[in-house]
Design a protein around this motif. Sequence first.
Motif, mmCIF file in Angstrom:
data_model
loop_
_atom_site.group_PDB
_atom_site.id
_atom_site.type_symbol
_atom_site.label_atom_id
_atom_site.label_comp_id
_atom_site.label_asym_id
_atom_site.label_seq_id
_atom_site.Cartn_x
_atom_site.Cartn_y
_atom_site.Cartn_z
ATOM 1 N N ASP A 90 72.533 -4.023 -18.571
ATOM 2 C CA ASP A 90 73.581 -4.859 -18.010
ATOM 3 C C ASP A 90 73.826 -4.421 -16.561
ATOM 4 O O ASP A 90 74.166 -3.263 -16.313
ATOM 5 C CB ASP A 90 74.856 -4.694 -18.838
ATOM 6 C CG ASP A 90 75.987 -5.613 -18.380
ATOM 7 O OD1 ASP A 90 76.022 -5.978 -17.192
ATOM 8 O OD2 ASP A 90 76.833 -5.948 -19.218
ATOM 9 N N PRO A 91 73.649 -5.326 -15.568
ATOM 10 C CA PRO A 91 73.827 -4.940 -14.169
ATOM 11 C C PRO A 91 75.205 -4.352 -13.880
ATOM 12 O O PRO A 91 75.343 -3.463 -13.029
ATOM 13 C CB PRO A 91 73.628 -6.257 -13.409
ATOM 14 C CG PRO A 91 72.811 -7.104 -14.319
ATOM 15 C CD PRO A 91 73.248 -6.736 -15.712
ATOM 16 N N GLY A 92 76.224 -4.839 -14.578
ATOM 17 C CA GLY A 92 77.567 -4.325 -14.348
ATOM 18 C C GLY A 92 77.788 -2.940 -14.912
ATOM 19 O O GLY A 92 78.759 -2.273 -14.567
ATOM 20 N N GLU A 93 76.884 -2.485 -15.780
ATOM 21 C CA GLU A 93 77.030 -1.186 -16.423
ATOM 22 C C GLU A 93 75.973 -0.182 -15.971
ATOM 23 O O GLU A 93 75.798 0.861 -16.590
ATOM 24 C CB GLU A 93 76.948 -1.349 -17.953
ATOM 25 C CG GLU A 93 78.069 -2.206 -18.536
ATOM 26 C CD GLU A 93 77.964 -2.354 -20.040
ATOM 27 O OE1 GLU A 93 76.907 -1.965 -20.612
ATOM 28 O OE2 GLU A 93 78.935 -2.831 -20.658
ATOM 29 N N THR A 94 75.263 -0.509 -14.884
ATOM 30 C CA THR A 94 74.139 0.320 -14.461
ATOM 31 C C THR A 94 74.275 0.711 -12.991
ATOM 32 O O THR A 94 74.558 -0.131 -12.146
ATOM 33 C CB THR A 94 72.806 -0.433 -14.660
ATOM 34 O OG1 THR A 94 72.714 -0.879 -16.019
ATOM 35 C CG2 THR A 94 71.621 0.466 -14.350
ATOM 36 N N LEU A 95 74.083 2.001 -12.717
ATOM 37 C CA LEU A 95 74.086 2.504 -11.349
ATOM 38 C C LEU A 95 72.659 2.865 -10.969
ATOM 39 O O LEU A 95 71.978 3.605 -11.687
ATOM 40 C CB LEU A 95 74.974 3.735 -11.224
ATOM 41 C CG LEU A 95 75.027 4.397 -9.839
ATOM 42 C CD1 LEU A 95 75.653 3.458 -8.816
ATOM 43 C CD2 LEU A 95 75.787 5.720 -9.890
ATOM 44 N N LYS A 100 86.299 -2.089 -3.714
ATOM 45 C CA LYS A 100 85.101 -1.321 -3.430
ATOM 46 C C LYS A 100 84.856 -0.297 -4.524
ATOM 47 O O LYS A 100 85.782 0.252 -5.111
ATOM 48 C CB LYS A 100 85.240 -0.619 -2.077
ATOM 49 C CG LYS A 100 85.267 -1.562 -0.886
ATOM 50 C CD LYS A 100 85.305 -0.796 0.419
ATOM 51 C CE LYS A 100 85.265 -1.744 1.613
ATOM 52 N NZ LYS A 100 85.257 -1.025 2.904
ATOM 53 N N GLY A 101 83.574 -0.036 -4.783
ATOM 54 C CA GLY A 101 83.214 0.990 -5.750
ATOM 55 C C GLY A 101 83.223 0.501 -7.180
ATOM 56 O O GLY A 101 83.519 -0.659 -7.465
ATOM 57 N N ILE A 102 82.883 1.412 -8.072
ATOM 58 C CA ILE A 102 82.813 1.089 -9.498
ATOM 59 C C ILE A 102 84.050 1.619 -10.208
ATOM 60 O O ILE A 102 84.670 2.586 -9.777
ATOM 61 C CB ILE A 102 81.533 1.675 -10.124
ATOM 62 C CG1 ILE A 102 81.380 3.158 -9.791
ATOM 63 C CG2 ILE A 102 80.316 0.908 -9.646
ATOM 64 C CD1 ILE A 102 80.113 3.782 -10.310
ATOM 65 N N ARG A 103 84.402 0.972 -11.295
ATOM 66 C CA ARG A 103 85.623 1.332 -12.025
ATOM 67 C C ARG A 103 85.343 2.430 -13.045
ATOM 68 O O ARG A 103 84.227 2.557 -13.548
ATOM 69 C CB ARG A 103 86.185 0.100 -12.733
ATOM 70 C CG ARG A 103 86.601 -1.028 -11.794
ATOM 71 C CD ARG A 103 87.307 -2.140 -12.569
ATOM 72 N NE ARG A 103 86.453 -2.700 -13.603
ATOM 73 C CZ ARG A 103 85.609 -3.702 -13.406
ATOM 74 N NH1 ARG A 103 85.480 -4.245 -12.203
ATOM 75 N NH2 ARG A 103 84.880 -4.170 -14.402
ATOM 76 N N PRO A 104 86.338 3.218 -13.388
ATOM 77 C CA PRO A 104 86.172 4.249 -14.419
ATOM 78 C C PRO A 104 85.696 3.651 -15.735
ATOM 79 O O PRO A 104 86.196 2.614 -16.174
ATOM 80 C CB PRO A 104 87.580 4.840 -14.554
ATOM 81 C CG PRO A 104 88.212 4.609 -13.220
ATOM 82 C CD PRO A 104 87.672 3.275 -12.755
ATOM 83 N N ALA A 160 70.241 -6.180 -9.790
ATOM 84 C CA ALA A 160 71.065 -4.962 -9.735
ATOM 85 C C ALA A 160 72.298 -5.201 -8.861
ATOM 86 O O ALA A 160 72.255 -5.981 -7.911
ATOM 87 C CB ALA A 160 70.244 -3.805 -9.183
ATOM 88 N N ARG A 161 73.386 -4.511 -9.185
ATOM 89 C CA ARG A 161 74.625 -4.718 -8.439
ATOM 90 C C ARG A 161 75.319 -3.424 -8.006
ATOM 91 O O ARG A 161 76.128 -3.437 -7.084
ATOM 92 C CB ARG A 161 75.606 -5.565 -9.276
ATOM 93 C CG ARG A 161 75.181 -7.027 -9.419
ATOM 94 C CD ARG A 161 75.144 -7.698 -8.073
ATOM 95 N NE ARG A 161 74.741 -9.103 -8.113
ATOM 96 C CZ ARG A 161 73.508 -9.535 -7.953
ATOM 97 N NH1 ARG A 161 72.519 -8.658 -7.750
ATOM 98 N NH2 ARG A 161 73.217 -10.823 -7.977
ATOM 99 N N PRO A 205 76.864 -10.382 -1.924
ATOM 100 C CA PRO A 205 78.120 -10.651 -2.649
ATOM 101 C C PRO A 205 78.080 -10.096 -4.072
ATOM 102 O O PRO A 205 77.082 -10.214 -4.771
ATOM 103 C CB PRO A 205 78.197 -12.185 -2.655
ATOM 104 C CG PRO A 205 76.801 -12.653 -2.406
ATOM 105 C CD PRO A 205 76.173 -11.629 -1.527
ATOM 106 N N GLY A 206 79.177 -9.470 -4.437
ATOM 107 C CA GLY A 206 79.287 -8.919 -5.786
ATOM 108 C C GLY A 206 78.678 -7.549 -5.963
ATOM 109 O O GLY A 206 78.759 -6.965 -7.045
ATOM 110 N N ALA A 207 78.072 -7.006 -4.898
ATOM 111 C CA ALA A 207 77.442 -5.688 -5.006
ATOM 112 C C ALA A 207 78.421 -4.584 -4.640
ATOM 113 O O ALA A 207 79.357 -4.782 -3.860
ATOM 114 C CB ALA A 207 76.223 -5.614 -4.092
ATOM 115 N N HIS A 208 78.193 -3.406 -5.210
ATOM 116 C CA HIS A 208 78.917 -2.191 -4.839
ATOM 117 C C HIS A 208 77.888 -1.194 -4.309
ATOM 118 O O HIS A 208 77.010 -0.759 -5.041
ATOM 119 C CB HIS A 208 79.664 -1.606 -6.035
ATOM 120 C CG HIS A 208 80.711 -2.515 -6.594
ATOM 121 N ND1 HIS A 208 81.824 -2.903 -5.872
ATOM 122 C CD2 HIS A 208 80.807 -3.127 -7.799
ATOM 123 C CE1 HIS A 208 82.569 -3.703 -6.611
ATOM 124 N NE2 HIS A 208 81.984 -3.865 -7.777
#
Length: 328
Positions: free
Chosen positions: A110-115, A25-29, A165-166, A228-231
Motif C-alpha cells: 500500500d503506497p500510503g503505508e510504505t516508506l 508535511k511528513g508521515i503520520r504516526p 510510491a508516495r 501532489p500527494g507525496a511526502h
Amino acid sequence: MMQFLRPATLVYFALLGLVNCIDAKGIRPGEIKNLVTFGDSYTDVGSPADNGTAWPTYAAGYANVSLFPFAKSGATCSNNITFRPFPSLFESQLPDYFTEKRNGTLPRLDPGETLYTLWIGTNDVGANGLLTGHGALLDDGERVSVVDTVACSVNWVKTMYESGARNFLFQNMIPLQHTPLYSADSYINHYWTLERNTTQWTVSMAELVTSGNKIARLMLEGLVPSLPGAHVGFFNSYGLFKDMLANPSLYLNGTAPLNVTVPLKSCVYQLNEPTSDTGVCTIAQGTDRDSYLWYDELHPSEQADRMVAKEIAEVIEGKENRWTTWLS
C-alpha cells in the motif's frame, strides 16, 4: 449563553481542516508498515559492509515494520554516469524492484503505508568516480559533474512516484572527507594503493560532498511541487555523522577508548600492492568494536549504523526527528 456557529462558518472550518490535512508535511504516526531501501554498501542488507547487521534491518526491527531491501554494495546512481562493475540504482536495483513488483515476488504494498529510502553517492563522488576523474564524457567532451550524479539520484523520487510510491526519505552523503580513506591523514589501504595527495583528496571530497548535498536539497525542493500527494523527507546524514565525530560519547559505547579516526578494521598496504587480502590488519574484537565510528577505511561501524537506524526508525514511526526535514 452557548454560542453556535453558523453553517457557513462550519463549512469554512471544515474546508480549512481539509486543506491543512492535504498540505500536512511528513508521515503520520502509525502510518508506515513497510520499508523499501535502495542504495549502495551503506544500505546493503545481504552483504553488510559493517561485517555485522546493516542499518535497515535494525530500523525495521526498531519500528516494527516489514523490510524489502534492494540496495547493493558498490552501486552508483547510474553506470552511464559513473561506471562501476556493480549493480547500480537505475540499471539494476530499480529494474529488480519493478520486475518483482510485476511478477508478484514483491508483495503488493500500500503506497500510503510504505516508506521508500535512498542513500547513495559515496561511490559516485569517490575513488574511481568523480574524485579521480572517472566520470563519463558528455557530448561536449566535458566530464560529468556532481550536478549530474545528484540529478540522477533526485530522479529516483520522480521515477518511484510515477510508479505509485508516495512516501520518500532521501538520505544525503556523509562527511566523506573524514573517513579514513579520504582524510588528510589517510594511509595506503585496500581501497586505494596508488600514490596520491591526501590533502588534495580531502579538500576535493569536502567540496564534492557539501556541494552535492546542497544541490540535492535544492533539486528536491524544486521537484516537490510537481508531486501532489507525496511526502518527501530530507535526512541529513551529513549532520548526523558530523555530530558523531564531534560528540562520540553520545553515540559510541564500546569497551575500548572511543575512536573516530582509525577504523576498527585497519589494514595498511604497501604502495602499488594488489588489492587482495595482503595488507597488515589490526582488528578490534568483541565489545571493543562499538567504540569505533568506522568499520574500515570507508564504511561506518555497526554501532554507527545502529545510530542511523535509531534516527530513521523515528521517521518511520512518524515522530519528529532532529535530522529530518519534510519538504512536503
